[in-house]
Write a protein that holds these residues in place. Sequence first.
Motif, mmCIF file in Angstrom:
data_model
loop_
_atom_site.group_PDB
_atom_site.id
_atom_site.type_symbol
_atom_site.label_atom_id
_atom_site.label_comp_id
_atom_site.label_asym_id
_atom_site.label_seq_id
_atom_site.Cartn_x
_atom_site.Cartn_y
_atom_site.Cartn_z
ATOM 1 N N ARG A 110 0.731 -1.195 -0.052
ATOM 2 C CA ARG A 110 0.367 0.168 0.244
ATOM 3 C C ARG A 110 0.590 0.977 0.037
ATOM 4 N NH1 ARG A 110 -4.616 -2.372 -1.678
ATOM 5 N NH2 ARG A 110 -5.293 -3.462 -0.639
ATOM 6 N N ILE A 111 0.564 1.922 -1.638
ATOM 7 C CA ILE A 111 1.778 3.283 -1.365
ATOM 8 C C ILE A 111 1.705 4.429 -0.413
ATOM 9 C CG2 ILE A 111 2.435 5.206 -3.024
ATOM 10 C CD1 ILE A 111 2.105 2.805 -5.134
ATOM 11 N N GLY A 112 0.127 4.505 -0.097
ATOM 12 C CA GLY A 112 0.022 5.743 0.860
ATOM 13 C C GLY A 112 -0.690 5.255 2.275
ATOM 14 N N ARG A 113 0.255 4.370 3.040
ATOM 15 C CA ARG A 113 -0.456 3.737 4.026
ATOM 16 C C ARG A 113 0.716 4.397 4.888
ATOM 17 N NH1 ARG A 113 -2.423 -1.585 4.561
ATOM 18 N NH2 ARG A 113 -4.054 -1.244 3.665
ATOM 19 N N MET A 114 1.084 4.516 6.154
ATOM 20 C CA MET A 114 2.385 5.008 6.817
ATOM 21 C C MET A 114 2.749 3.980 7.607
ATOM 22 S SD MET A 114 -0.066 6.337 9.908
ATOM 23 C CE MET A 114 -1.560 8.161 9.437
ATOM 24 N N SER A 115 3.897 3.935 8.348
ATOM 25 C CA SER A 115 3.745 3.165 8.394
ATOM 26 C C SER A 115 3.758 2.704 10.081
ATOM 27 C CB SER A 115 5.583 3.279 8.948
ATOM 28 O OG SER A 115 6.135 4.294 10.232
ATOM 29 N N PRO A 116 3.551 1.541 9.942
ATOM 30 C CA PRO A 116 2.861 0.952 11.997
ATOM 31 C C PRO A 116 3.310 1.526 12.711
ATOM 32 C CG PRO A 116 4.805 -0.721 10.777
ATOM 33 C CD PRO A 116 4.560 0.530 9.803
ATOM 34 N N HIS A 117 4.499 2.451 12.956
ATOM 35 C CA HIS A 117 5.184 2.653 14.256
ATOM 36 C C HIS A 117 4.698 4.361 13.638
ATOM 37 C CE1 HIS A 117 7.540 0.004 12.705
ATOM 38 N NE2 HIS A 117 8.618 -0.159 13.783
ATOM 39 N N SER A 118 4.165 4.969 12.590
ATOM 40 C CA SER A 118 3.491 6.025 13.221
ATOM 41 C C SER A 118 2.368 5.698 13.446
ATOM 42 C CB SER A 118 4.059 6.946 11.442
ATOM 43 O OG SER A 118 5.379 7.180 11.321
ATOM 44 N N ALA A 119 1.515 4.767 13.249
ATOM 45 C CA ALA A 119 0.302 4.774 13.046
ATOM 46 C C ALA A 119 0.208 4.309 14.788
ATOM 47 C CB ALA A 119 -0.872 3.579 12.646
ATOM 48 N N PHE A 120 0.995 3.544 15.385
ATOM 49 C CA PHE A 120 1.327 3.046 17.098
ATOM 50 C C PHE A 120 0.926 4.788 17.521
ATOM 51 C CE2 PHE A 120 3.266 2.223 20.593
ATOM 52 C CZ PHE A 120 2.003 1.425 21.385
ATOM 53 N N ASN A 121 2.366 5.431 16.874
ATOM 54 C CA ASN A 121 2.357 6.885 17.918
ATOM 55 C C ASN A 121 1.481 8.042 17.693
ATOM 56 O OD1 ASN A 121 4.861 6.129 18.766
ATOM 57 N ND2 ASN A 121 6.222 7.821 17.246
ATOM 58 N N PHE A 122 0.751 7.804 16.396
ATOM 59 C CA PHE A 122 -0.991 8.739 16.183
ATOM 60 C C PHE A 122 -1.809 8.351 17.691
ATOM 61 C CE2 PHE A 122 0.908 10.329 11.981
ATOM 62 C CZ PHE A 122 1.184 11.729 12.593
ATOM 63 N N THR A 123 -1.891 6.657 17.601
ATOM 64 C CA THR A 123 -2.848 6.501 18.629
ATOM 65 C C THR A 123 -2.480 6.815 19.648
ATOM 66 O OG1 THR A 123 -3.402 4.284 17.062
ATOM 67 C CG2 THR A 123 -4.217 4.596 19.236
ATOM 68 N N LEU A 124 -1.422 6.718 20.175
ATOM 69 C CA LEU A 124 -1.400 7.488 21.465
ATOM 70 C C LEU A 124 -1.194 9.019 21.744
ATOM 71 C CD1 LEU A 124 1.713 4.660 22.467
ATOM 72 C CD2 LEU A 124 -0.632 4.964 22.778
ATOM 73 N N VAL A 125 -1.204 9.429 20.560
ATOM 74 C CA VAL A 125 -0.560 11.170 20.342
ATOM 75 C C VAL A 125 -2.116 11.300 21.068
ATOM 76 C CG1 VAL A 125 -0.959 13.052 18.929
ATOM 77 C CG2 VAL A 125 1.270 10.737 19.021
ATOM 78 N N GLY A 126 -2.834 10.643 19.981
ATOM 79 C CA GLY A 126 -4.580 10.866 20.235
ATOM 80 C C GLY A 126 -5.420 11.164 21.557
ATOM 81 N N ILE A 127 -4.651 9.325 22.233
ATOM 82 C CA ILE A 127 -5.053 9.730 23.312
ATOM 83 C C ILE A 127 -5.184 10.818 24.749
ATOM 84 C CG2 ILE A 127 -4.935 7.724 25.168
ATOM 85 C CD1 ILE A 127 -4.989 5.206 23.453
ATOM 86 N N SER A 128 -3.680 10.757 23.874
ATOM 87 C CA SER A 128 -2.559 11.844 25.591
ATOM 88 C C SER A 128 -3.467 13.499 24.754
ATOM 89 C CB SER A 128 -1.463 11.928 24.570
ATOM 90 O OG SER A 128 -0.464 12.837 25.646
ATOM 91 N N LEU A 129 -3.932 13.939 24.010
ATOM 92 C CA LEU A 129 -4.185 14.925 23.642
ATOM 93 C C LEU A 129 -6.382 14.462 24.241
ATOM 94 C CD1 LEU A 129 -3.529 16.436 20.052
ATOM 95 C CD2 LEU A 129 -3.271 17.506 21.859
ATOM 96 N N ILE A 130 -6.523 14.060 24.392
ATOM 97 C CA ILE A 130 -7.999 13.397 25.102
ATOM 98 C C ILE A 130 -7.834 13.666 26.389
ATOM 99 C CG2 ILE A 130 -9.602 12.270 25.062
ATOM 100 C CD1 ILE A 130 -9.170 10.960 22.351
ATOM 101 N N SER A 131 -6.942 13.085 26.953
ATOM 102 C CA SER A 131 -6.333 12.326 28.267
ATOM 103 C C SER A 131 -6.097 14.303 28.793
ATOM 104 C CB SER A 131 -5.700 12.142 28.674
ATOM 105 O OG SER A 131 -5.281 10.769 28.575
ATOM 106 N N ILE A 132 -5.412 15.649 28.176
ATOM 107 C CA ILE A 132 -4.994 16.581 28.795
ATOM 108 C C ILE A 132 -6.206 17.161 28.672
ATOM 109 C CG2 ILE A 132 -4.170 18.144 27.476
ATOM 110 C CD1 ILE A 132 -1.571 17.072 26.900
ATOM 111 N N SER A 133 -7.466 17.202 27.614
ATOM 112 C CA SER A 133 -8.821 18.271 27.667
ATOM 113 C C SER A 133 -9.743 17.857 29.074
ATOM 114 C CB SER A 133 -9.099 17.385 27.089
ATOM 115 O OG SER A 133 -8.784 18.008 25.306
ATOM 116 N N ALA A 134 -9.291 16.499 29.383
ATOM 117 C CA ALA A 134 -9.858 15.355 30.467
ATOM 118 C C ALA A 134 -9.786 16.208 31.313
ATOM 119 C CB ALA A 134 -10.609 14.138 30.290
ATOM 120 N N GLY A 135 -8.122 16.131 31.895
ATOM 121 C CA GLY A 135 -7.716 16.783 33.001
ATOM 122 C C GLY A 135 -7.238 15.101 33.723
#
Length: 599
Positions: free
Chosen positions: A119-144
């Motif tokens: 798949r040419i347009g797919r990001m690496s699994p490492h990046s996908a894993f990192n973005f999953t954690l970054v998203g949860i991190s931002l959600i956590s900050i918003s929730a305190g």
Amino acid sequence: MSLLNIERYPVFLCSAISVVVALAVLAGWVTDISVLKSISPGLPAMKPNTALAFVFAGVGLLFAARVRPNKRISYAALVCGIAIFLIGLLTVLEYAWGWDLPIDTFLIQLPSLSEAGVRIGRMSPHSAFNFTLVGISLISISAGFNKLSGALTSVVFVVTILAMLGLLYGAERLYGISQYNSMAVHTGLLFLVITAGLGLVDDRSRLSRIIKSKGAGGSMGRRIIPLVLIVPPVIGLILHAGFRAGFYDASFRLALTVGCSMIVMSIVLYKFCLSLDAIDFKRGQAETELADKEARYRELFDYSQGLICIHDLDGVLTTVNRATLRMLEYTEEEIVGRNLRHLVRPEFFPMFDAYLRQVTHEGLASGLLELISKSGNRVVLRYNNVLATEDGKAPYILGHAQNVTELLDAQKQLKTLSLTDDLTGLYNRRGFAALAEQQLKLEMHTGTARGLTLLFADMDGLKAINDNYGHENGSEAIKALGRLIKSAVREADVVARWGGDEFVILTIGAKGESPHMMVERINVLLTEYNANSGLPYGIACSIGVAPIDPDGDETFEEMIAAADEAMYVEKKRRKSDRNNINTLARPKPSLNSETTRST
């Protein structure tokens, strides 16, 4: 601005870098500029959906770094976090379950598969894993939940560092699974930027405290962390290049890498220890100087003869010196914790409250304050107090005062002595002049005019009393005449001994009352005194009357002169009378007189 704060500039910088680089990558995909997509030919490219996720991360980081809580801003950061989380999670599920979702190509239309079926347009699994954690991190900050955010950010940092090392040394499994699905160099760099921003967005996080600290930990952290992150990879890269060039084999490279790392880290630790030692030495010097200053301050505080105290904004005493304890006759246990207001007379409560308001709002207050000691003695203090503030402590009042009770009493006594006659206790010439001038000013105003009359009295026969009975009896006769005149007038009237055997009377509020009535009262009292005194001599006086016209042109001295002249006219009249004044030396003659001067 409500979103900006100078202490958050590093976070805003991380946010700006993430958004700008990501938009540049998207522009590279739109315009097909290779350098924007992959920095250098042959290196992995940042995928469009990866760039989009970084845009969301930068914007979300900006909103998460808000200074004041705001629902809209919190919701915006939450939405960005959810978007990042979904992009990362769906990509991870694509790898896990073999799905082919449109998230890989919905921004930029790319061939779905390469010649090798990747798949040419797919990001690496490492990046996908990192973005999953970054998203949860931002959600956590918003929730305190900032602690959860810190833990997830640490994982992202570790994964990113490993991926960057894999790119440096060609370890493909650390950064991707193929040429098309690997973490790009600028992707890894942006992950480091985002993790730094997430670590600094919470002022209470350990990373934030270390970076912003002005202490030894912050100083060392700002020096060592960059060295640890940069020096070992650079050494490894150099030695790996030598290995690939055939200068040495793998074993030699490994030994050289470990040795160089040990040397560099030893140098870093040595510098770290030197810095800590210097800091400890300076701190020891500062502590010694501080202890000396505190000792000198304590001696000054304890042995000062002035009152020194500390009280809070409500007036509760927290610290007092020995002079205060001696002055107010309390022990330290009795007075510390007590409100200064309890030592003030009730009639001075408004003055004390005004003092607290002034020193609290203006930061400085001075004046006089009257306190009551434990034994009930009056203590008057002249104070100069200031409002003191210290970081991390409630503001307090630092007070310094001197006991001026004896000084004020002496001044009052001196003033009294300067205005009163020693022999009679009546006002003297100076005291009478001061009060009379004040009454004349009041009389010139319609609202305070009460009517004034001036009487001038001269004792008759004082020389005969002195010659026949001695000067002590003459002085007693003057005192007696002063008492009789004072008792004949009203409380508001002013009576003074003008000098020698002369007295002056200023009647206040005498409108409607004839001066003859006051003269008659004096004569009646003189007659009664002569009849009952049992003395071998009698007392008499001549009195002159001078009504005062406040609208006239006469000065106070001219008014006195007029009353004095009227008195002498009366005295001459009495001398021509049948009862000559020389008979005063015989037992108990009646020598009363009244003034008949008219206006």
